[in-house]
Every structure is written in C-alpha cells, then in structure tokens.
Enzyme design. Structure first.
Site, PDB file in Angstrom:
ATOM      1  N   LYS A 125       6.830  11.570   5.919  1.00 32.36           N
ATOM      2  CA  LYS A 125       7.293  10.406   6.679  1.00 32.36           C
ATOM      3  C   LYS A 125       6.900  10.631   8.125  1.00 32.36           C
ATOM      4  CE  LYS A 125       9.734   7.341   5.692  1.00 32.36           C
ATOM      5  NZ  LYS A 125       9.277   6.025   5.208  1.00 32.36           N
TER       6      LYS A 125
ATOM      7  N   HIS B  47       8.558   3.749  -4.534  1.00 28.47           N
ATOM      8  CA  HIS B  47       9.241   3.929  -3.249  1.00 28.47           C
ATOM      9  C   HIS B  47      10.674   4.423  -3.457  1.00 28.47           C
ATOM     10  CE1 HIS B  47      11.925   1.979  -0.155  1.00 28.47           C
ATOM     11  NE2 HIS B  47      11.087   2.608   0.641  1.00 28.47           N
TER      12      HIS B  47
END
Lengths: 436, 436
Positions: free
Chosen positions: B198, B331
C-alpha cells in the site's frame, strides 16, 4: 451427490415439415437425453440437440463424469473443457454446418457437450437436496415463465413416418392467412401473448405481408418478431426494417455476421428507426460479445443454455447483457419437456430476462413426450415454475425407451434441412444466405 | 430455509496505525455482522464494512427479510434493491466520501447492503442443506485459496485504546528496510507467495525504492504489486510505471478515474510497457465496466463481494472479465474471519480468479476474532477451503458480544482516516488526490 452412472440416450421425435431459410425440417428431429444417477438411486436428466459427434463425446466423457459430485459443476465443467479442444467447427449445429457464413463459435463443442450434463447434475442435486433447480440458480423472481407463439411457414403434414406418422395439428401455412390461422390456433391452445414468425422462406415483401396480417389480426398489444435466419442482405434488411418500423418488438438475425448486423443497425438508426436487433446466430458464445458490443451490432441476445454452456452460463450472460445495456431473450430448437423445464427454471431465476422466450414445444406431439403425464400444460402462455425438487417432473421410462427405439429405427441422424428440401420440395434447391 | 430472525451487530476491531493516501487508520475499525436465523434454529453469518447508514438500512430491511427463503437470493436481492435508490453517494465508503474525484458508484448503496445478507443467507442455506457455500456457488475448482502479503507503511503501535490496547506485532515500517522486515515477518508467519505494498504515503521515488528493496529481498519469483490509491498524476504514474517495468505483477490505481487510468495505460504502451493496470477505485460496479472496456482503462479488476453486491455478483464479474480479456483479483478492507471465509469460498468457486487475493487478515489481532478457535490458520499462504456445511466455521458468541460492547464503548463510527491523520501525525494534513 456422487454420480454413479451416466446414460446417454438418443431419441427421435416426429417433426412437422416446417420451413426455414436453409430448407425444411426432416420427418424426425433427434435429441440426446442425458441421465445422471446418484449414489442414492435418484436420477437427474438433461437434454441436448443431437449431433453424432456430441453423442460420441458424451459417451467418451462418461468415465470421467462418474464419480464426480453433482453439486460441483465447476469441476465437471473443467473436465469437459479439458477434453474438448475448441473452436471445433465440426460440432456446429449441423443445420448450419455448411454455411459459408458460419458465425464464430469458439466455444461450441464444449458448450454443447457440457450443457446437458450440467442440467442433469442440477436436476440430480435438486432432487437430492429437496429443492427446485431455480433455487440452485439463485431463486425464482417469477412464478410463471411466459413463452411466445413460434410460427412457421409449413407444408401439410404432421411429421413422422410409417407407424410414427403424426396428426397434422396445424395444417398447411404458406400464406399470410395461413400464418394468422396457425397463430390463432396456437394462441387458443396455449394462451401466448406474443408471436414470433420464422421467415426467410418467401420473398421479403411476402413475409412483411405476413407480419402485417398478424398485426391486423392481433392488434398492437401482441408483440411481434420476425426471424429470417440471415436470409437477407443488409439492403433488404433495411427495407424490411423500415417497412416494419413500429411493428416489431425486435428484428432477429436479418443478415449474417456481426459486421452485417452492425450495418443494419447503423442504417436503421440513420433512418431514425431505433429497432432492437436480436441474434442467436452472430453472437453465440462469450467470445463473440466484445466485437458485438464495440460495434453495437445487436441489442438483444437470444440466450440458449444448450449452446452457451448450461443454465449458469445464461445467468451470467444475463449479467453481461444488463451491464452493457442489451436485452436477453431465449432461443429454441425442437425439444422435449426436459429442456422446456430447464428453460423454465432458468428464466425463473434470471431477473433480466424480460422478453417472452421462444419454444418449439407446441410442435411436439403428445406421443413423443418422455415425461410422465404427457406434455406440460401452459397457463395463459406461461409455464408455472415448479416448487418440487429438481426440474419438477418424473421421467416416463417407457416413453423414453420408445423414443430411443424410434431413433434406432430411423435413417435420420445429424440434422440436414437442405437435403430434405431437395428431396421433397425443390430438387434444384441450393443453400444461399443471404438469398434476397 | 425460512428466515425467522435477522440480527445486525456492529462490532469494533482494534486497528494498527496503517498509512494510506488519505491519512491513517484510526485505532479501531468497525464492521457489521449480519446473522440470519432459520426456522430450524440454525444461523448464518455475513460481514460488511461499517457505515452508519448501512447499519440503519440493514435494520430498516429486517422486517422484509424475515420470512424469506434463504435459498431465494434473487427475491432477497429484489427486496433490497426496491428499498434503495441509487446512485446514493452518501453511502460510499466513508474513507472516500469527500473525494472530489469520487468514482461513479451507481450501485453502491444496494450492493453494500445486500452483500452481508447474501453471505449470511448462503451460509444458512449451506448449513441447512449440509453443503459448503462453495458448492452453492457452483463448486470448488481449488482446495486452497492463495492470498498475498499486504504491506503498509506504518507507525509504531498495535491499535486499540485503553483496555483494548493491542500488541504492536509488526512494529514501525516507514522505510524500504521497514517494509522488507514487515514482509519477512508476515511471510514467515503466513507463508504468502506474493506481496502488495500500500503506497501513496511518501514521495513516489521513495516508494519505488520500497518495491525495489522487496524485489532485492525476495527475488523475481515473488510477484509484487503497488497500490498508491490514486495518489499520483498521470505523469507521475508513467514515471513509476516506467521505473518498475518488469518488476510489477500489476499496477493498482496509480491515478484517479477511468480517464486517468486510460491515459496511463496508453502512455505505458507507447513506451513499450505492457503492464496490467488494476483497480478497485475507478471500476467499482457493473455500470463502470462499459466505459472502462471501451477505453482499455484497466486490465485487472479487484472484485470485492462487499462492494459488488455479494458472492454471486463477483462470480458473474469473473465471467465478464474473462469475456473481455481482463483479469480478476480480489480487494480487501480490514475484516474478520467471516469475510475471510466468504472470500475463500468465492475464490474456490471462481475459475478465472488467477491472482492471489488481497487480505488485511494478518493485521487482525487474535483478541478481536469472532469465530471459535481464534484466527483462521493459513497453510503456505493459503486458506484451505472447508468441506463442512456453510462457510465452515462456528461463531464465538462471547467474542462477538465483546466486539459489540467494544463498538458501543468507543467514539469512532464512520471511518475517517483524514481527521485522525490531522490529530496524530500532521495538523496541517489535507486530502489531496492526486498528491504527487
């Protein structure tokens, strides 16, 4: 439910002399019934269009299917796809096999072979779990499934030969008056609320007259469709579409290929006519969709679980149609009650199926049905969705055996409307698409 | 299985101070657990991202859901969609709710509300019928589902406050060395075979250095992904994509909007770089797909049953992806074991899911799990697909109650990473996407 046996049973059904763009129906149409037996002795049934190669492929798959779990459709699907290389043009619907204009059908061999196994597996699982197939597909959104009256230009005769010769229920229909009479009789019997005319038989203006006669007879509240099976050029399609603007619910396969349909769509829009084009000929597998979407070639896809790879595949096709702003309707060939009930459960569980489905079922004679109690009853043009386990019928094993013996007795195998047209109607007949 | 009761149980989970492009995770993340009780006393469970409005909507739907058949998902879906008008921007994932660049999410309110009900209904049906949820989705094609190591830039701290203060398992990670250490620890514990970082936290060249450090540490056999959550301009995205050509498995949401992603795709191809772009931000509902396909904006969609409308919707999304030549990945947000098992059954039954799925599960503390036996065990980076009925776990009602009491005790409700960023890291913090 562990599958302990798989039976592949070809059966013959008497078929009336119905006309289409490539010829005429032979006196019989063959179907394949697939039976899967579970370890508790229950059986599930599926039905496929007959082709010698499909039959052979199903037989060859038996050893791999036996032992599988009927609920594990993805595993069964992978077994079938691993055994079939595609595209496999040889396994195309024989009626179209010699088309110069054969549409792309990349997934054909797999889809046609897997479909009856999937339907039989869902039927078996439903019976084992005590739930209808519609619930295994996500649950019903309607309690009855509407079908359309499927009209044909037709010669006299009811189909079959010798001891199988069947009554000519509907009689000859070779004129606008003939198709109106056929429609009235079929609607009186079944209660259909919409009409489809199989065309591509007579010159286009004669068939325009057929549609206009139906409109005159039934009024504007009965949706009308015409399907010449690619018999027309783009130019002719534009002529017919212009003449029938405001009259057709949708315009099915006037011309061959995605490119042709895209040209018809564009031409009609340029004339201010926003008439949906429908197909079961140029978009017949998932692989055809991207090009069709990119070119806005068709606005309605006629799904068919026999050709798209089973009931779940058509549910998924419905999602694609709604995502891309297309409609979903349902295609049919001549079939038995097994496929009618599969279509009924599928339609019940497919929210975006908003058109009355096609079915050849009115052309099936009582004597040829293979389910107990004879032919399924329609109510106001609809088949009620069963709440009983599986597909919701019991097989008539005697009738099934009779159908199989009929198949063994007759000389007809892979469908060949062209040769039979030469033999019975016109010795000089040639396949030609488009013809006009 | 007739549904006789529906319980909507918000729970709070301690969450570590993980950084992203809009701010930092608060000390808790809230989730909604939905329980459906069947007439035989069995219960099924689903889990949703918490939003006050989702919680209120679920409560408001209770009276309509009770009495439905848990197998009739289509009927339940129609009930939920009839009650929700969309698009409903107010119900967007709160972390994104003040984006000027909010993606189109036409189906958002419906999908987020329906999803936990569908998962609970499938769990209940599976338990009632004695079959795993994967079989109700069509059957498993894999016996274990691989997940990826989901790395974050992170401040010191384990999450929670007061009595809930949790151990800081992974420690601070604010440098390339920090993320490599985090990856090593996570892979040692879980056995993951791929890594997602991320990003969108530090200047892009620092994050390129992070990916290159991971490549150096783990070698070319461990696929790497980077996800800056739209922190970069098209120009910056092209810079990063060029620097990481050959290094990334896919490049996730470098820049906002379908138009931005299409520009990045085009620019990379012009530079000879055929790097798949992935998204869970610009294509987040079926309505987004046509434009994305037409513009070739993304090559991988990160499905998420919480946001796409349930498990069956993601199966259908998989069919769309394979039809249009896109990949499907998965996701994740912070979640409990209920959602992990829902993802596992979904992935097991989705043949075209060919990427290791994202999961925040390694960030969940044992003390916050609500299923019996504590956190689900991974084997070599995979979750084994259960063969037991339903989702395959037993709920820990004491732990669930503790989670609910934690929710009642804390001041945090709708997620707000921006405000907490101002409070704890940078009082001058402003949301800005793209930032670089």
């Amino acid at each position: 439910m562990k599958i302990t046996a798989m039976n592949v049973i070809p059966v013959a059904i008497a078929d009336a002399p119905l006309r289409n763009s490539v010829g005429i129906h032979e006196p019989y149409v063959n179907r394949i019934v697939v039976e899967l037996v579970g370890e508790d002795g229950l059986s599930g049934f599926g039905e496929a269009s007959y082709a010698t190669k499909t039959c052979e492929t199903l037989e060859a798959l038996r050893a791999d299917i036996v032992g599988q779990d009927s609920l594990n459709l993805n595993a069964i699907q992978q077994i079938v796809s691993a055994r079939l290389s595609f595209p496999d043009e040889a396994n195309l619907d024989p009626v179209f096999k010699n088309f110069d204009l054969t549409p792309r059908r990349t997934n054909s061999a797999f889809a046609r072979t897997y479909s009856p196994i999937e339907v039989a597996a869902l039927d078996l699982s439903g019976r084992a779990l005590g739930v209808p197939v519609s619930e295994l597909l996500g649950g019903r959104v309607r309690d009855r499934v509407p079908f359309s009256a499927y009209l044909f230009y037709k010669h006299a005769g009811g189909g079959g030969e010798g001891d199988d010769l069947r009554e000519d229920i509907y009689g000859e229909a070779m004129t606008p008056e003939g198709v109106v009479a056929q429609a009235k009789q079929m609607i009186d019997t079944y209660g259909f609320k919409s009409i489809k005319l199989k065309a591509g038989v007579f010159p286009p203006d004669d068939e325009i007259a057929g549609i206009l006669a139906l409109r005159e007879a039934f009024g504007p509240d009965v949706p009308l469709r015409i399907d010449p099976n690619c018999a027309w050029t783009v130019e002719t399609s534009l002529h017919v579409g212009s003449e029938l603007a405001g009259t057709l619910e949708y315009f099915e396969d006037p011309t061959p290929e995605i490119s042709g349909m895209a040209a018809v769509r564009k031409g009609l829009l340029e004339r201010g006519i926003d008439m949906p084009l429908a197909t079961n000929m140029c978009v017949t597998s998932f692989g055809d969709i991207p090009e069709s979407v990119a070119r806005d070639a068709v606005q309605v896809i006629l799904g068919d679980h026999h050709y798209w790879g089973g009931l779940r595949a058509v549910v998924e096709l419905g999602r694609i149609c709604s995502t891309f702003g297309m409609g979903l309707s349902m295609h049919s060939n001549s079939h038995l009650g097994i496929s009618l009930m599969a279509m009924t459960h599928l339609a019940a569980a497919t929210p975006m199926l908003t058109y009355d489905a096609d079915t050849h079922y009115p052309w099936l004679h009582d004597a040829d049905e293979v389910i107990q109690g004879g032919k399924i009853q329609f109510v106001d043009g609809c088949v009620p969705v069963p709440s009983t386990p599986g597909l919701g019928f019991e097989i008539d094993r005697d009738a099934l055996q009779r159908g199989h013996e009929r198949f063994q007795r007759i000389p007809y195998r892979d469908r060949d409307d062209v040769t039979y047209m030469r033999k019975t109607v016109d010795p000089t007949w040639e396949k030609k698409l488009p013809r006009w």
